[in-house]
Write an enzyme that holds these catalytic residues in place. Structure first.
Site: not given
Ligand code: PLP
Ligand code: COI
Length: 337
Positions: A82, A184, A220
């Site tokens: 990612r 991200k 989200e």
């Molecule tokens: N959506 C957003 C905007 C986020 O910042 C995060 C955190 O990483 C997620 C979703 C969840 O992603 P993940 O499960 O890969 O941590």
């Molecule tokens: C994560 O879950 O790792 C993120 O980057 C989310 C952030 C808002 C702390």
């Protein structure tokens, strides 16, 4: 190896820098070989591209202690992939996936004393990031970059832990159609800062963003994906091109199907239908699965069973897999040491 002395059970989700971070610089069109540094600060030009034009992206993943004393990470390969997608969209050089995994291994091993003990409820959060460091004045990408991966022990993202969250439907948007919501990039979070403070000031835990084109569908929240469960026990999560493809959500869809025998659907979810769901939760690395009790849309309120049976089962199963208690699907767990 002796653990640091900390009140592990009462950690919040904050920055407590562990001793070492991995650093690699991109100069002359290639990444250098990288090293572990004990320096948490970065010195860059006042005109560095990251400072003006936000040329930066990041990732988030966690290292856990297992009951038998190992240290493991959950699907770090997907974070590496990612991040590569984020870099391509941000005109930054990809940090190769195998180097990403090497950075994870080295940083976690060097900071093993900072990985919270099994059963403490805490974990070692890993934050890989990349910044464009070249001085620029006109709008253009940098030509030199830094990749850095630091670690910080953390507790739950949402205060109050087991308390069900109250969200509001946001009047502001987070990501533009055909923009950067699916990667991200730091800029997506800059967009949400005003709004998260405003949400907290009005007594809400987080904002739920709607699809920016029509403001009809649920996307989200500012820092986590959202999931719903129907009264019949079917897991439903929004499909959209402008949300972050959460690794936790993708994993939960598989866990729901293969471990819990749930029916799952990834499809557009209209705001108008959320009243028909029985349970709701936020999911992400930081959020894990946090139950949602209420979503407020101006004068309307949608309520959900706080810590409902399906959200609980999903949480327990995912946590079990992430901490090595429940056998994981092949390739999900990377043993570090
Ligand atoms: N959506 C957003 C905007 C986020 O910042 C995060 C955190 O990483 C997620 C979703 C969840 O992603 P993940 O499960 O890969 O941590
Ligand atoms: C994560 O879950 O790792 C993120 O980057 C989310 C952030 C808002 C702390």
């Amino acid at each position: 190896m002796e653990k640091k002395t900390m009140d592990w059970g009462n950690l919040s989700f904050g920055y407590t820098p562990a001793d070492y971070r991995y650093v690699s610089n991109y100069v002359g069109g290639k990444w250098d070989e990288g090293f572990l540094s004990d320096q948490p600060n970065i010195t860059i030009s006042e005109s560095a591209c990251v400072l003006h034009y936000a040329q930066t992206c990041f990732e988030g993943l966690k290292a856990y202690s297992t009951e038998d004393g190992r240290i493991i990470c959950f699907r770090p390969d997907l974070n590496g992939k990612r991040m590569a997608d984020s870099c391509r969209r941000m005109k930054m050089p990809v940090f190769p996936e195998e180097r990403f995994l090497e950075a994870v291994d080295k940083t976690v091993r060097a900071n093993a004393a900072w990985v919270p003990p099994y059963g403490s409820g805490a974990s070692l959060y890993l934050r890989p990031l990349m910044i464009g460091t070249t001085p620029v004045l006109g709008v253009k990408p940098a030509s030199e970059f830094q990749f850095r991966l630091f670690a910080s022990p953390v507790g739950p993202y949402f205060k109050g832990d087991a308390r069900a969250l109250t969200l509001r439907v946001s009047d502001l948007d987070r990501a533009a159609p055909r923009g950067t919501g699916h990667i991200k990039a730091g800029l997506n979070y800059a967009m949400s800062l005003y709004n998260i403070v405003d949400a907290h000031d009005h007594g809400f835990d987080e904002n739920v963003y709607l699809d920016p084109a029509t403001r009809t569908y649920i996307e989200e929240t500012g820092g986590a994906n959202i999931l719903f469960v129907t009264p019949e026990g079917k897991l439903v999560t929004p499909a959209s091109g402008s949300i972050l493809p959460s690794i936790t959500r993708r994993s939960l869809l598989e866990v729901a199907k293969t471990y819990l025998g749930m029916e799952v659907a990834e499809r557009p979810v209209a705001l108008e239908e959320i009243g028909s769901f029985a349970e709701c939760g936020l999911c992400g690395t930081a959020a894990v699965i946090s139950p949602v009790g209420k979503i407020v849309d101006h004068d309307r309120e949608f309520t959900f069973e706080g810590n409902g049976p399906w959200i609980q089962k999903l949480y327990t199963t995912l946590r079990g897999i992430q901490q090595g208690r429940i056998p994981a699907p092949s390739g999900w767990i990377r043993e570090i040491c």
